[in-house]
Write a protein that holds these residues in place. Structure first.
Motif, mmCIF file in Angstrom:
data_model
loop_
_atom_site.group_PDB
_atom_site.id
_atom_site.type_symbol
_atom_site.label_atom_id
_atom_site.label_comp_id
_atom_site.label_asym_id
_atom_site.label_seq_id
_atom_site.Cartn_x
_atom_site.Cartn_y
_atom_site.Cartn_z
ATOM 1 N N ALA A 308 0.810 -1.269 -0.166
ATOM 2 C CA ALA A 308 0.075 -0.406 0.031
ATOM 3 C C ALA A 308 0.868 1.389 -0.209
ATOM 4 C CB ALA A 308 -0.992 -0.089 0.623
ATOM 5 N N ILE A 309 2.241 1.451 0.582
ATOM 6 C CA ILE A 309 2.796 2.548 0.043
ATOM 7 C C ILE A 309 4.085 2.477 -0.377
ATOM 8 C CG2 ILE A 309 2.631 2.815 2.988
ATOM 9 C CD1 ILE A 309 4.815 1.391 3.333
ATOM 10 N N PRO A 310 4.367 3.762 -1.228
ATOM 11 C CA PRO A 310 5.647 3.720 -2.329
ATOM 12 C C PRO A 310 6.953 3.034 -1.523
ATOM 13 C CG PRO A 310 5.138 5.980 -1.163
ATOM 14 C CD PRO A 310 3.841 5.251 -0.592
ATOM 15 N N SER A 311 7.658 2.800 -2.622
ATOM 16 C CA SER A 311 8.900 1.949 -2.329
ATOM 17 C C SER A 311 10.129 3.278 -3.177
ATOM 18 C CB SER A 311 9.329 0.851 -2.806
ATOM 19 O OG SER A 311 9.026 0.583 -3.806
ATOM 20 N N ALA A 312 11.386 2.464 -2.908
ATOM 21 C CA ALA A 312 12.402 3.231 -3.436
ATOM 22 C C ALA A 312 12.131 2.563 -5.463
ATOM 23 C CB ALA A 312 13.880 3.009 -3.073
ATOM 24 N N ASP A 313 11.621 1.714 -5.691
ATOM 25 C CA ASP A 313 11.758 1.102 -6.734
ATOM 26 C C ASP A 313 10.585 1.675 -7.344
ATOM 27 O OD1 ASP A 313 12.404 -1.593 -8.349
ATOM 28 O OD2 ASP A 313 10.427 -2.018 -8.378
ATOM 29 N N ASP A 314 8.977 2.194 -6.752
ATOM 30 C CA ASP A 314 8.690 3.011 -7.020
ATOM 31 C C ASP A 314 8.718 4.168 -8.049
ATOM 32 O OD1 ASP A 314 6.513 0.948 -6.696
ATOM 33 O OD2 ASP A 314 5.950 1.343 -5.063
ATOM 34 N N VAL A 315 9.750 5.278 -7.410
ATOM 35 C CA VAL A 315 10.493 6.211 -7.515
ATOM 36 C C VAL A 315 11.352 6.095 -8.490
ATOM 37 C CG1 VAL A 315 11.358 7.956 -7.015
ATOM 38 C CG2 VAL A 315 10.236 7.240 -4.942
ATOM 39 N N TYR A 316 12.080 4.593 -8.972
ATOM 40 C CA TYR A 316 13.472 4.571 -10.173
ATOM 41 C C TYR A 316 12.206 4.333 -11.027
ATOM 42 C CZ TYR A 316 16.002 1.368 -12.182
ATOM 43 O OH TYR A 316 16.829 0.528 -13.537
ATOM 44 N N HIS A 317 10.636 3.237 -10.825
ATOM 45 C CA HIS A 317 10.168 2.846 -12.636
ATOM 46 C C HIS A 317 9.440 4.599 -12.664
ATOM 47 C CE1 HIS A 317 11.312 -1.197 -10.987
ATOM 48 N NE2 HIS A 317 11.170 -1.073 -12.396
ATOM 49 N N GLY A 318 8.819 5.309 -11.669
ATOM 50 C CA GLY A 318 8.204 6.660 -11.873
ATOM 51 C C GLY A 318 9.349 7.721 -12.666
ATOM 52 N N ALA A 319 10.628 6.948 -12.800
ATOM 53 C CA ALA A 319 11.492 8.385 -13.166
ATOM 54 C C ALA A 319 12.188 7.375 -14.897
ATOM 55 C CB ALA A 319 13.387 8.249 -12.429
ATOM 56 N N LEU A 320 11.953 6.336 -14.531
ATOM 57 C CA LEU A 320 11.797 5.545 -15.960
ATOM 58 C C LEU A 320 10.629 6.308 -16.841
ATOM 59 C CD1 LEU A 320 13.041 2.173 -15.330
ATOM 60 C CD2 LEU A 320 14.896 4.308 -16.072
ATOM 61 N N LYS A 321 9.556 6.053 -17.022
ATOM 62 C CA LYS A 321 7.926 6.426 -16.770
ATOM 63 C C LYS A 321 8.596 7.762 -17.778
ATOM 64 C CE LYS A 321 3.694 7.237 -16.525
ATOM 65 N NZ LYS A 321 2.545 6.798 -16.149
ATOM 66 N N ALA A 322 9.042 8.416 -15.933
ATOM 67 C CA ALA A 322 8.992 10.134 -17.441
ATOM 68 C C ALA A 322 9.965 10.453 -18.437
ATOM 69 C CB ALA A 322 8.855 11.383 -15.317
ATOM 70 N N LEU A 323 11.413 9.892 -17.737
ATOM 71 C CA LEU A 323 12.438 10.020 -18.908
ATOM 72 C C LEU A 323 11.913 9.335 -20.749
ATOM 73 C CD1 LEU A 323 15.189 9.363 -16.815
ATOM 74 C CD2 LEU A 323 14.786 11.376 -17.995
ATOM 75 N N GLY A 324 10.752 8.246 -20.820
ATOM 76 C CA GLY A 324 10.452 8.015 -21.658
ATOM 77 C C GLY A 324 10.633 6.267 -21.784
ATOM 78 N N LYS A 325 11.500 5.861 -20.690
ATOM 79 C CA LYS A 325 12.141 5.054 -21.441
ATOM 80 C C LYS A 325 11.171 3.717 -20.744
ATOM 81 C CE LYS A 325 16.288 6.753 -20.322
ATOM 82 N NZ LYS A 325 17.271 6.471 -21.341
ATOM 83 N N ILE A 326 10.046 3.500 -20.409
ATOM 84 C CA ILE A 326 9.712 2.450 -19.607
ATOM 85 C C ILE A 326 8.204 3.067 -20.673
ATOM 86 C CG2 ILE A 326 10.141 1.121 -18.374
ATOM 87 C CD1 ILE A 326 8.584 2.663 -16.115
#
Length: 326
Positions: A308-326
Motif C-alpha cells: 500500500a505504500i510507495p518504495s524506492a523501486d516505485d520512484v525509480y520506475h516513475g523516473a524511467l516513465k518520465a524519461l520515456g524509457k518504459i
C-alpha cells in the motif's frame, strides 16, 4: 562532530532550548517519567521537573489548548502528540485558535507554540497509527509546517521553531527515529523556510519530503548506475513551499517525479505539480509523474502494508516513465 540519532537530536534541541529559556516547557503523553514513546524527552523530567516537562492525560484537545493559551501569555510550549492520527482531536484549538489568533487580534497576540508529532507508516501499526496528514496542516493559513528528514534538520529546525513567534507544526516519521548522522557539537539553527537540493543532477528532478526523500536518494543511486543523473530536492518545509527552488531545478532537468507516502487525492504532490505547471510548464519535456500510497486505510497485514505504500523501486520506475524509457 558526533554521530547522533534522530531522536537524540530532538532531545538535545529540547534540552538546550529549555536551558536557554525558562519559558520553554514541554507537554504530552508519557513524555516525562517514561521519556517519550520515541525517547525524544528522555532524562529531561529529572533535569527540569514536572513543572516544565508535563505528563498529560490522554486529552489532545485539552492539553494542546492549554499550551496555546500559555503561549499567548508568554510561554513557549512544545506539544508532543504521540501519533499524528491523534492530532485530529486537537484540530479545533490548532486551526481555530493557534493559526488565527495573530491575524484576528491585529497582531496584538502571538502564539509561539510548537507541535511535534510522528506520522507515516512504520511497521504494522495499522490504520489508526499510520496517518499521513501533512496536507491538512499545509492547507491552514497561519501555520508553519516543517518535515525534517535527518538528525541535522530535526535538531536545527526544532530549535528555530521554539524561538519562532509563529505556531509551527513539526512532522517527523516513525521510521527515522534511529537514523544517524554526524552533527556539529556547537549550537546551530536550521531555517523554517526553503527547500534544499540534497543531490545535484541534470537529467531529472526527484522531489520528496520527510521519509520520501530517502526513497528519492535510493532511486537516484539506481538511476546513476543506468547513466541517468537525478537531482533530489528535499522540500523540508511544506508551508511555505519554496516554489523558486523547485522551478530552478525543473528548468534545469526538464523532467520531474514527486514522491510522497501520502495518498494521492488532494495531496502534497498535487500541490507541487500544480505549482510546477503554473511556474514552468514550458520547461517540461514530459508530463510530471506522481508516486504515492494507495488510496486505502493502511493495512495491518505486513504484506498488504508493504503493497500500500510507495518504495524506492516505485520512484525509480516513475523516473524511467518520465524519461520515456518504459
Amino acid at each position: 562532530m558526533a554521530e547522533t540519532a534522530y531522536w537524540e537530536a530532538i532531545r538535545r534541541a529540547h534540552d538546550e532550548e529549555m536551558a536557554n529559556d525558562s519559558m520553554v516547557i514541554a507537554m504530552g503523553e508519557d513524555i516525562g517519567v517514561v521519556g517519550g514513546t520515541y525517547k525524544a524527552t528522555s532524562g529531561l523530567y529529572d533535569k527540569y521537573g514536572p513543572q516544565r516537562i508535563i505528563d498529560t492525560p490522554i486529552s489532545e484537545n485539552s492539553y494542546t489548548g492549554i499550551g496555546i493559551g500559555a503561549s499567548m501569555a508568554g510561554m513557549r510550549p512544545v506539544i508532543e502528540i504521540m501519533s499524528i492520527n491523534f492530532a485530529l482531536l486537537a484540530l479545533d484549538t490548532l486551526i481555530n485558535a493557534a493559526a488565527k489568533i495573530r491575524y484576528m487580534s491585529g497582531g496584538q497576540l502571538q502564539c509561539p507554540i510548537v507541535m511535534r508529532t510522528p506520522g507515516g507508516t512504520a511497521h504494522q501499526l495499522a490504520a489508526q497509527h499510520s496517518a499521513r496528514l501533512a496536507r491538512m496542516f499545509m492547507s491552514t493559513s497561519g501555520l508553519r509546517v516543517v518535515t525534517p528528514r535527518s538528525p541535522m534538520d530535526a535538531y536545527g529546525m526544532l530549535k528555530s521553531a521554539i524561538r519562532s513567534n509563529d505556531p509551527v507544526i513539526i512532522i517527523e516519521h516513525e521510521q527515522m527515529y534511529n537514523l544517524k548522522e554526524d552533527i556539529p557539537d556547537e549550537e546551530f539553527f536550521r531555517p523554517l523556510e526553503g527547500a534544499e537540493i540534497v543531490r545535484e543532477g541534470t537529467d531529472i528532478t526527484l522531489i520528496g519530503y520527510n521519509f520520501s526523500v530517502h526513497l528519492c536518494l535510493e532511486a537516484a543511486k539506481r538511476l546513476e548506475a543506468d547513466g541517468i543523473s537525478a537531482e533530489v530536492v528535499d522540500l523540508r518545509v511544506l508551508k511555505p513551499i519554496d516554489r523558486e527552488t523547485i522551478r530552478t531545478s525543473v528548468e534545469k532537468t526538464h523532467r520531474v517525479v514527486v514522491a510522497e507516502e501520502d495518498e494521492a487525492p488532494v495531496g502534497v504532490g498535487s500541490e507541487i505539480i500544480t505549482g510546477i505547471i503554473e511556474d514552468c510548464f514550458f520547461a517540461l519535456d514530459s508530463q510530471p509523474v506522481r508516486i504515492h500510497a494507495a488510496d486505502v486505510p493502511v493495512p495491518y497485514n505486513a504484506k498488504l502494508e508493504k503493497a500500500a505504500i510507495p518504495s524506492a523501486d516505485d520512484v525509480y520506475h516513475g523516473a524511467l516513465k518520465a524519461l520515456g524509457k518504459i
